[in-house]
Design a protein around this motif. Structure first.
Motif, short mmCIF file in Angstrom:
data_model
loop_
_atom_site.label_atom_id
_atom_site.label_comp_id
_atom_site.label_asym_id
_atom_site.label_seq_id
_atom_site.Cartn_x
_atom_site.Cartn_y
_atom_site.Cartn_z
N GLY A 198 -8.85 38.58 -101.16
CA GLY A 198 -9.05 39.81 -100.39
C GLY A 198 -8.65 41.04 -101.18
O GLY A 198 -9.34 42.06 -101.17
N ILE A 199 -7.52 40.96 -101.87
CA ILE A 199 -7.09 42.08 -102.71
C ILE A 199 -8.08 42.31 -103.84
O ILE A 199 -8.38 43.46 -104.20
N ASN A 200 -8.62 41.23 -104.39
CA ASN A 200 -9.60 41.39 -105.46
C ASN A 200 -10.86 42.11 -104.96
O ASN A 200 -11.39 43.00 -105.64
N VAL A 201 -11.34 41.72 -103.78
CA VAL A 201 -12.49 42.41 -103.20
C VAL A 201 -12.13 43.86 -102.90
O VAL A 201 -12.94 44.78 -103.12
N LEU A 202 -10.90 44.10 -102.42
CA LEU A 202 -10.43 45.47 -102.16
C LEU A 202 -10.50 46.30 -103.43
O LEU A 202 -11.03 47.42 -103.43
N VAL A 203 -9.94 45.77 -104.51
CA VAL A 203 -9.88 46.52 -105.76
C VAL A 203 -11.29 46.82 -106.26
O VAL A 203 -11.58 47.93 -106.73
N ARG A 204 -12.18 45.84 -106.16
CA ARG A 204 -13.55 46.07 -106.59
C ARG A 204 -14.21 47.16 -105.73
O ARG A 204 -14.95 48.01 -106.24
N ALA A 205 -13.94 47.14 -104.42
CA ALA A 205 -14.50 48.16 -103.53
C ALA A 205 -13.94 49.54 -103.84
O ALA A 205 -14.66 50.54 -103.77
N VAL A 206 -12.65 49.60 -104.18
CA VAL A 206 -12.06 50.89 -104.58
C VAL A 206 -12.76 51.41 -105.83
O VAL A 206 -13.11 52.60 -105.93
N GLY A 207 -12.96 50.54 -106.81
CA GLY A 207 -13.67 50.96 -108.01
C GLY A 207 -15.07 51.43 -107.71
O GLY A 207 -15.53 52.45 -108.25
N ALA A 208 -15.77 50.71 -106.82
CA ALA A 208 -17.12 51.12 -106.43
C ALA A 208 -17.11 52.46 -105.72
O ALA A 208 -17.98 53.31 -105.93
N ALA A 225 -14.13 48.92 -96.13
CA ALA A 225 -14.05 47.53 -96.59
C ALA A 225 -12.81 47.32 -97.45
O ALA A 225 -12.14 46.29 -97.34
N ALA A 226 -12.47 48.31 -98.28
CA ALA A 226 -11.30 48.18 -99.14
C ALA A 226 -10.02 48.05 -98.32
O ALA A 226 -9.14 47.24 -98.62
N VAL A 227 -9.91 48.84 -97.24
CA VAL A 227 -8.70 48.83 -96.42
C VAL A 227 -8.65 47.59 -95.53
O VAL A 227 -7.60 46.95 -95.38
N LEU A 228 -9.78 47.24 -94.92
CA LEU A 228 -9.79 46.15 -93.95
C LEU A 228 -9.83 44.76 -94.59
O LEU A 228 -9.45 43.78 -93.96
N THR A 229 -10.28 44.68 -95.84
CA THR A 229 -10.40 43.38 -96.49
C THR A 229 -9.07 42.63 -96.52
O THR A 229 -9.00 41.46 -96.11
N PRO A 230 -7.96 43.22 -97.02
CA PRO A 230 -6.71 42.45 -97.02
C PRO A 230 -6.18 42.17 -95.63
O PRO A 230 -5.52 41.16 -95.40
N VAL A 231 -6.45 43.09 -94.69
CA VAL A 231 -6.00 42.87 -93.31
C VAL A 231 -6.69 41.64 -92.73
O VAL A 231 -6.05 40.75 -92.16
N ILE A 232 -8.01 41.58 -92.87
CA ILE A 232 -8.76 40.45 -92.32
C ILE A 232 -8.45 39.17 -93.08
O ILE A 232 -8.35 38.09 -92.49
#
Length: 503
Positions: free
Chosen positions: A401-411, A63-70
């Motif tokens: 998308g980057i914000n969701v990515l960063v949150r997913a990385v933290g998780a 999800a972290a990787v694909l979020t900014p792509v999508i």
């Protein structure tokens, strides 16, 4: 007159928010419903507890990787269209994982399901397009609250399915819900008309995937390899190096996956740093409490409950998010989003600290878990509002998308660190962690949330004026800010404001 993204009065806002809420719920359930099933999956597939955690982490990394792509594809080709694609991929991943008879196939299915990470930034972008500004904070808060509540309901749903059917039904349920959401999105949402022509940055995507995955692999294998071993230290060091390389490459790329100019703005940068820490801390609740409830009473700290009981203990907390969401939106409007984020993170950290000190009774676990969830709900609402306020409309999908990515990385980091602590704290038999391991894990998660609260307090306000302390006032063309041009990055030879033929 044709509908445009800036004529929200012609859009059926209530119906659209219901559809977006359903799509967000699909993603939220998948994030947590697998947590109560991890012990059962480990037994069924003859895997270790830490190994099966990758069914959890693989989804978050993907999800972290694909979020900014999508999110970027949504800006390019239409957010409604890409929301249907993300939901369809999500359903395909669930259908892969459900019948799988090996852990590798389950993880592979969960990785495909990670495309669902793009659901949230697409929903936020659609809200930015169709909801009037005076109602936008509430709409963003509603969808964010759905994500928080869905996370708690997912724990209960997972527990019920594990105890009364099979963990495989967790994946089948997600598949069906995602397909229903995709149909609703396609048939009921208005078409996107503001597109930003461009292309996907494949080198940036690869570097992002490697930079995130390398340290997570090292953390997950550290107890087996040794924390001071060459492979562990090498992969942990490789992650930051690759991410630095990503920054250098993105600065020289005409159409980067991550716009470093947007990412480097004070409000965006500091909000993302706080989000990383919030993600690290919040999954301490999602991962630790179900395992604690299901641990045998012979351990001296476990309650010997089943997966259903674990979900029921989490349910009151998830319901408090319904109240925490509007409260956070109100605080954001009156005092600013950073106040709401700081208070939410402080409440989460306090709940986790109390769990670290007192997890010897079900009543204590229930009360402190509910407290922590209240803070998580407030944080979920504050973060996208802070990001949306700081960027222009054409960058909403990318920035959120980057914000969701960063949150997913933290998780992801939090999940693997806590899994490593529990594995390293196993007793002599290696079957169950020690009580101290749980105390330490709750304490680590609490530290992440409390540091997030401190970071939130120093988030600068966007330098574009405010109608109220927490809300952006448009002072030029839609999306204009003083620290960024109102015109999006054009692709060579193309008008970036012209819509594509159809979505």
């Amino acid at each position: 007159m044709a509908h445009t993204a800036h004529s929200p009065d012609r859009t059926p806002v209530g119906r659209s928010l219901a559809v977006l809420g359903l799509a967000s719920l699909s993603y939220a359930l998948a994030q947590t419903s697998i947590a109560p099933a991890l012990p059962d999956i480990a037994t069924s597939l003859r895997s270790s507890t830490q190994g099966v955690t990758w069914a959890f982490t693989g989804f978050l990394v993907s999800a972290a990787v694909l979020t900014p792509v999508i999110g970027r594809l949504g800006d390019m080709f239409g957010r409604r269209r890409m929301l249907v694609v993300a939901l369809t991929l999500f359903a395909v991943g669930g259908a892969m994982a459900a019948p799988a008879d090996s852990l590798g196939l389950v993880v592979a299915g969960r990785v495909v399901m990670g495309a669902g990470g793009g659901i949230l930034p697409l929903c936020f972008g659609i809200i930015r397009d169709i909801v009037p500004e005076e109602r936008r904070a509430g709409a963003l808060g509603l969808v964010s609250a759905v994500v928080g509540v869905g996370g708690g309901i997912g724990l209960l749903m997972g527990g019920l399915l594990v105890d009364h059917a099979s963990y495989r039904w967790i994946f089948w349920t997600g598949t069906v819900l995602a397909l229903l959401s995709a149909v609703a999105v396609y048939t009921l949402l208005p078409r996107s008309v503001n597109h930003t022509p461009g292309r996907v940055d494949l080198p940036g995507t690869v570097l992002l995937a490697v930079g995130i995955s390398a340290p997570l692999i090292a953390i997950s294998r550290a107890d087996e390899w040794g924390w001071s071993s060459g492979p562990a230290l090498g992969l942990i060091a490789a992650g930051p190096v690759v991410l630095v390389l990503l920054v250098l490459v993105e600065r020289r790329t005409a159409e980067p996956l991550i716009d470093m100019g947007v990412l480097g703005r004070g409000p965006v940068l500091m909000t993302n740093l706080a989000s990383l820490l919030v993600g690290f801390g919040q999954f301490g609740v999602f991962l630790l409490v179900p395992q604690l409830i299901q641990a045998p009473t012979a351990t001296g700290y476990g309650f010997g409950g089943d997966a259903t009981l674990a979900g029921l203990v989490m349910l009151p907390g998830s319901l408090t998010m319904l109240a925490a969401g509007p409260l956070s939106g109100l605080l954001s409007a009156r005092l600013g989003g950073r106040t709401s984020l700081a208070l939410g993170s402080l409440i989460t950290g306090t709940g986790l600290l109390l769990l670290a000190a007192h997890h010897d009774s079900q009543h204590a676990v229930l009360g402190f878990t509910t407290l922590a969830f209240t803070g998580v709900g407030m944080s979920f609402v504050a973060m996208p509002n802070l990001i949306v306020d700081a960027v222009e409309p054409t960058r909403t999908g990318e920035a959120t998308g980057i914000n969701v990515l960063v949150r997913a990385v933290g998780a992801s980091l939090g999940t693997q660190v806590i899994a490593g602590v529990l594995a390293g704290g196993s007793g002599a038999t290696g079957a169950q962690p020690t009580a101290h391991a749980y105390t330490l894990s709750f304490g680590i998660a609490a530290a992440g949330a409390l540091i997030a609260a401190a970071v939130a307090l120093v988030i600068p306000r966007p330098r574009n004026g405010h109608r109220t302390p927490g809300r952006q006032k448009e002072t030029g063309p839609p999306g204009h800010t003083e620290d960024a041009p109102s015109t999006p990055r054009p692709a060579p030879g193309k008008d970036s404001r012209s819509p594509s033929p159809a979505d």
